[in-house]
Enzyme design. Structure first.
Site, mmCIF file in Angstrom:
data_model
loop_
_atom_site.group_PDB
_atom_site.id
_atom_site.type_symbol
_atom_site.label_atom_id
_atom_site.label_comp_id
_atom_site.label_asym_id
_atom_site.label_seq_id
_atom_site.Cartn_x
_atom_site.Cartn_y
_atom_site.Cartn_z
ATOM 1 C CB THR A 25 -1.855 46.231 76.910
ATOM 2 O OG1 THR A 25 -0.853 45.334 76.384
ATOM 3 C CG2 THR A 25 -1.366 47.145 77.975
ATOM 4 C CB THR A 105 -1.887 47.336 70.699
ATOM 5 O OG1 THR A 105 -0.559 47.085 71.394
ATOM 6 C CG2 THR A 105 -2.529 48.559 71.551
ATOM 7 C CG ASP A 106 1.309 43.342 70.538
ATOM 8 O OD1 ASP A 106 1.811 44.370 70.184
ATOM 9 O OD2 ASP A 106 1.645 42.298 71.237
HETATM 10 C C1 SIN Z 1 -1.187 45.362 73.767
HETATM 11 O O1 SIN Z 1 -2.398 45.123 73.853
HETATM 12 O O2 SIN Z 1 -0.501 46.676 73.744
HETATM 13 C C2 SIN Z 1 0.032 44.325 73.824
HETATM 14 C C3 SIN Z 1 -0.727 42.834 74.013
HETATM 15 C C4 SIN Z 1 -1.637 42.473 73.131
HETATM 16 O O3 SIN Z 1 -1.647 42.661 71.987
HETATM 17 O O4 SIN Z 1 -2.639 41.750 73.250
#
Ligand code: SIN
Length: 341
Positions: A25, A105-106
């Site tokens: 993200t 983040t995932d």
């Molecule tokens: C994010 O980064 O918050 C979600 C998408 C990902 O993990 O690439």
């Protein structure tokens, strides 16, 4: 994976920090500035991320490199091999003072822990990410990137293992977990708390990681990843998933148990059979914080299980894969690995 290099030179006296981008993200693009959920992760290149933070030039000379452009939910394990190889190569270069990785983040908590156990040097390695895409109003990516580079450039970050800089907090890779689906304060270290803080160019550490990592870890990244899957215990669970995984030839299973790692009797019987057939079974908890006590909610010694301690099921899977890949297979030796790392 491509690796075009760009370098933004500020003063040669400043630390030189390599920024490796992998997507997420933080590099996400949405159709308009008010969209924070409907966007494409990993759409923007690393130069866009670095150019959005002119203040970087006053704290470091940044070498920006695109290693991948993925949504981290789709992460495939060879990316960890590529990251370890690139990080160790960069760290061997006397000109490089630290490394920042931008990530989704995932699955950040899994990548951070895998790197914490397998990179083999003392230079700072700092992961960061964002909850709002780069195109959003109040995107959190630029400040997180600035703070991550600040931490990577700080001499006190050396020897601390792999760090996560997010929302002004500095976390240990072993402890950090994602705890919110939307909040910008999305990462916490539930049991042990943060290692420190970064704000307005200042870095302060409150504690150090106590378990071995990086150079002191006996675990190396392997080329083959043993198949390890996760099953969950819940009301009315069947043994279907365990039996299917065993029939498919998994080397290990992590169970996300209820409470203190307790397991529904049906699932526990299937897992005990799997353990008897040589599948490594690790008992963790689905609760989200806490510690699974050895021989507590299940008799690990009698059942042939390993207790995950304070690792959540996803981190326990990372450690189990690495242990098996490094030739650790007996139940007692695996428990010793979980007690150590
Ligand atoms: C994010 O980064 O918050 C979600 C998408 C990902 O993990 O690439």
């Amino acid at each position: 994976m491509n690796s075009p290099n760009t370098s933004s030179d500020a003063s040669p006296a400043l630390p030189r920090i390599a920024v490796l981008a992998t997507g997420g993200t933080i590099a996400g693009a949405a159709p308009d500035a008010t969209s924070t959920a409907g966007y494409q992760a990993g759409a923007l290149g690393v130069n866009f991320l670095v150019d959005a933070v002119p203040a970087l030039a006053s704290i470091a000379r940044v070498d920006a490199e695109q290693l991948a452009s993925i949504d981290s939910k789709d992460l495939a394990l060879p990316l960890w091999n590529a990251l370890v190889a690139r990080i160790d190569a960069l760290a061997a270069d006397d000109a490089i003072d630290g490394i920042v990785i931008t990530h989704g983040t995932d699955t950040l908590e899994e990548t951070a822990y895998a790197l914490h156990l397998t990179v083999k040097h003392d230079k700072p390695v700092v992961l960061t990410a964002a909850m709002r895409p780069a195109t959003a109003l109040s995107s959190d990516g630029p400040l997180n990137l600035l703070n991550a580079v600040t931490v990577a450039a700080h001499p006190g970050s050396r020897g601390q293992g792999v760090l996560v800089a997010f929302n002004n907090k500095i976390h240990c890779a072993r402890d950090v977990v994602k705890t919110s689906t939307y909040a910008v304060d999305a990462f916490h270290s539930p049991e042990l708390g943060v290692l420190g803080w970064v704000q307005d160019g200042r870095v302060e550490f409150a504690r150090r990681a106590t378990r071995p990592h990086t150079r002191d870890s006996q675990l190396a990244i392997g080329n083959a990843w043993p198949a390890v899957e996760i099953v969950t215990s819940y009301a009315g669970v069947s043994r279907t998933a365990v039996d299917a995984f065993v029939a498919a030839g998994v080397r290990g299973l992590v169970v996300a148990g209820t409470g203190n790692g307790s397991i529904h009797a049906t699932l526990q019987a299937a897992l005990a059979e799997a353990a008897k057939r040589g599948v490594a079974v690790v008992r963790a908890s689905r609760v989200g914080s806490g510690h699974v006590m050895k021989n507590g909610a299940a008799n690990d010694d009698a059942l042939g299980f390993v207790s995950a301690g304070s690792l959540n099921p996803f981190k326990a899977r990372v450690l189990l894969m690495l242990a098996l890949a490094n030739g650790v297979t007996s139940r007692d030796a695996l428990q010793a690995i979980f007690d150590t790392y």
